[in-house]
Design an enzyme around this catalytic site. Structure first.
Site, PDB file in Angstrom:
ATOM      1  N   TYR A 160      10.734  13.904 -34.811  1.00  0.00           N
ATOM      2  CA  TYR A 160      10.849  14.066 -33.358  1.00  0.00           C
ATOM      3  C   TYR A 160      10.464  15.459 -32.871  1.00  0.00           C
ATOM      4  O   TYR A 160      10.560  15.755 -31.688  1.00  0.00           O
ATOM      5  CB  TYR A 160      12.280  13.738 -32.900  1.00  0.00           C
ATOM      6  N   ASP A 162      12.119   0.597 -46.158  1.00  0.00           N
ATOM      7  CA  ASP A 162      11.762  -0.830 -46.107  1.00  0.00           C
ATOM      8  C   ASP A 162      12.825  -1.673 -46.813  1.00  0.00           C
ATOM      9  O   ASP A 162      13.290  -2.691 -46.289  1.00  0.00           O
ATOM     10  CB  ASP A 162      10.351  -1.070 -46.681  1.00  0.00           C
ATOM     11  N   LYS A 211      11.675   7.582 -48.142  1.00  0.00           N
ATOM     12  CA  LYS A 211      10.408   6.857 -48.293  1.00  0.00           C
ATOM     13  C   LYS A 211       9.514   7.744 -49.146  1.00  0.00           C
ATOM     14  O   LYS A 211       8.343   7.963 -48.876  1.00  0.00           O
ATOM     15  CB  LYS A 211       9.781   6.561 -46.921  1.00  0.00           C
ATOM     16  N   ASP A 214      19.264   0.476 -34.337  1.00  0.00           N
ATOM     17  CA  ASP A 214      19.022  -0.767 -33.581  1.00  0.00           C
ATOM     18  C   ASP A 214      19.298  -1.977 -34.477  1.00  0.00           C
ATOM     19  O   ASP A 214      19.837  -2.986 -34.026  1.00  0.00           O
ATOM     20  CB  ASP A 214      17.570  -0.843 -33.085  1.00  0.00           C
ATOM     21  N   ASP A 246      17.000   6.259 -36.074  1.00  0.00           N
ATOM     22  CA  ASP A 246      16.763   5.559 -34.811  1.00  0.00           C
ATOM     23  C   ASP A 246      16.533   4.074 -35.083  1.00  0.00           C
ATOM     24  O   ASP A 246      17.167   3.199 -34.486  1.00  0.00           O
ATOM     25  CB  ASP A 246      15.535   6.171 -34.112  1.00  0.00           C
TER      26      ASP A 246
HETATM   27  C1  IPM Z   1      17.713   6.327 -29.072  1.00  0.00           C
HETATM   28  C2  IPM Z   1      16.426   6.130 -28.301  1.00  0.00           C
HETATM   29  C3  IPM Z   1      15.682   7.443 -28.185  1.00  0.00           C
HETATM   30  C4  IPM Z   1      15.265   7.885 -29.564  1.00  0.00           C
HETATM   31  C5  IPM Z   1      14.487   7.389 -27.249  1.00  0.00           C
HETATM   32  C6  IPM Z   1      14.918   6.965 -25.877  1.00  0.00           C
HETATM   33  C7  IPM Z   1      13.758   8.687 -27.201  1.00  0.00           C
HETATM   34  O1  IPM Z   1      15.664   5.124 -28.869  1.00  0.00           O
HETATM   35  O2  IPM Z   1      18.515   7.170 -28.664  1.00  0.00           O
HETATM   36  O3  IPM Z   1      17.915   5.617 -30.041  1.00  0.00           O
HETATM   37  O4  IPM Z   1      14.245   7.430 -30.088  1.00  0.00           O
HETATM   38  O5  IPM Z   1      15.961   8.714 -30.122  1.00  0.00           O
HETATM   39 MN    MN Z   2      16.678   4.073 -30.474  1.00  0.00          MN
END
Ligand code: IPM
Ligand code: MN
Ligand code: NAD
Length: 351
Positions: free
Chosen positions: A136, A219, A186, A247, A243
């Protein structure tokens, strides 16, 4: 009585909806305990600010935020109207400028919520994400933009100091939980960055001999998180891997709407930032059906960080009880609106 000063950054889409709901709940908790107050200042940064001023946040927004005890963010992003890399810049700036290097993202199953995997073993994991560098870092460029010969370069930066401090943070956290740590790598394909991660893990793991540490390639980790999610405890990885996996842990536990996060500066030199893991969800924004649970639990993480441990426990318990009693928004199979679900959680607060 202590007053905690909270900067609210509701942002875009459902961000504003879940922040409104969280303020209702946290104010009720503060009143019920009678031991502290929350003084909020709300900022209209994001699309609303962009439309009026041509930028998503004022140039000096970090200076504005610096004196607060904590920052609470809803979600940012409105891709149909503004490119994400513009709307999202202040979020990444806060994480890096305030050295919020430890991003803590717990995900668990709740009685009353059926996840997509149809498993019965409870899932209880925490993704610890390196939040200040790695993939990032704003480092790169574009040559010959818009031509067939266009070239984009984006370079990740992983420092030994950055890797070591997040691994130590994750080991310390694992010690307070089930003493298991899985580092994501990785290094089979990325021969520099993740080889450094592997090496630092090997060096410091012996100092945490009470924690069972292993590593998985990203992976393989995505496969194993679907196949055996209940076996994970603390997962630690780079900014991008953390990140992506957070999710996924949201998905396997039932809904991304359930998951909280804390972006911490463990040394407390800067205000820490609390936000649900999810985004602005344009597909459901404005309909009043967003699940505010991830925001509520982020509020609990914030209260705990501010030293209000009992109040944090009250929030968590009320959320658990409301979900167990079958109260639910549509993302987890219910019919309640955000407001109705919030009232249900408030009704389940036990002093
Ligand atoms: C998160 C989001 C952010 C990230 C985006 C909005 C920049 O996906 O906080 O998980 O990738 O960190
Ligand atoms: Mn995210
Ligand atoms: P998203 O997290 O907004 O939504 C993904 C899916 O999950 C959608 O179907 C959405 O309806 C659902 N969902 C998410 N939160 C929910 C909730 N609380 N209740 C019910 N359902 C929920 O991800 P996206 O659609 O990929 O991104 C939308 C925008 O948000 C983009 O601009 C993205 O860059 C941004 N984003 C911001 C953050 C953040 O502010 N921290 C995080 C992720 C994405």
């Amino acid at each position: 009585m202590t007053t905690h000063r909270i900067a609210l950054y509701p942002g875009d889409g459902i961000g504003t909806e879940v922040v409104d709901a969280t303020v209702v709940l946290l104010d009720m908790v503060a009143r019920t305990t009678g031991r502290f107050a929350l003084a909020y200042e709300s900022f209209d940064w994001g699309m609303p600010h962009y439309e009026r001023h041509g930028r998503v946040a004022p140039e000096d927004f970090l200076t504005t935020l610096r004196p607060f005890d904590a920052i609470f963010l809803g979600a940012v992003g409105w891709p149909a109207r503004l490119p994400d890399h513009v709307t999202l810049t202040p979020l990444i700036r806060m994480r890096q400028a305030f050295d919020l290097y430890a991003c803590v993202r717990p995900a668990r199953t709740f009685p009353g919520v059926t996840g997509p995997l149809r498993r019965t073993d409870p899932i209880d994991v925490v993704v610890v994400r390196e939040n200040s560098e790695g993939e990032y870092i704003d480092n790169g460029g574009i040559v010959a933009a818009g031509t067939p010969g266009e070239v984009a370069v984006q370079t990740a930066i992983h420092t030994r100091r950055g890797v070591e401090r997040i691994l130590r943070f994750a080991f310390d956290l694992a010690r307070t939980r089930r003493q298991r740590l899985t580092m994501i790598t990785k290094s089979n394909a990325q021969r520099y960055a993740y080889v450094l991660w592997d090496r630092v893990l090997e060096e410091i793991a012996p100092q945490f001999a009470d924690v069972q540490a292993d590593k998985l390639h990203i992976d393989a980790a995505t496969l194993e998180l679907v196949r055996r999610p209940h076996t994970f405890d603390v997962i630690v990885g780079s900014n991008l891997f953390g990140d992506i996996l957070s999710d996924l842990t949201g998905g396997v536990t039932g809904s991304l709407g359930l998951n909280p996060s804390a972006n911490l500066n463990p040394e407390r030199r800067f205000p820490s930032l609390f936000e649900p893991v999810h985004g602005s969800a344009p597909d459901i924004a404005g309909r009043g059906i967003a699940n505010p649970t991830g925001a509520f639990l982020s509020g609990a993480m914030m209260l705990e960080w501010l030293g209000e441990t009992d109040a944090a426990g009250m929030v968590r318990q009320a959320v658990e009880r409301a979900l167990a009693a079958g109260h639910a928004t549509p993302d987890i199979g219910g019919t309640l609106s955000t407001t109705q679900f919030t009232s249900a959680v408030v009704d389940h607060l036990v002093p």
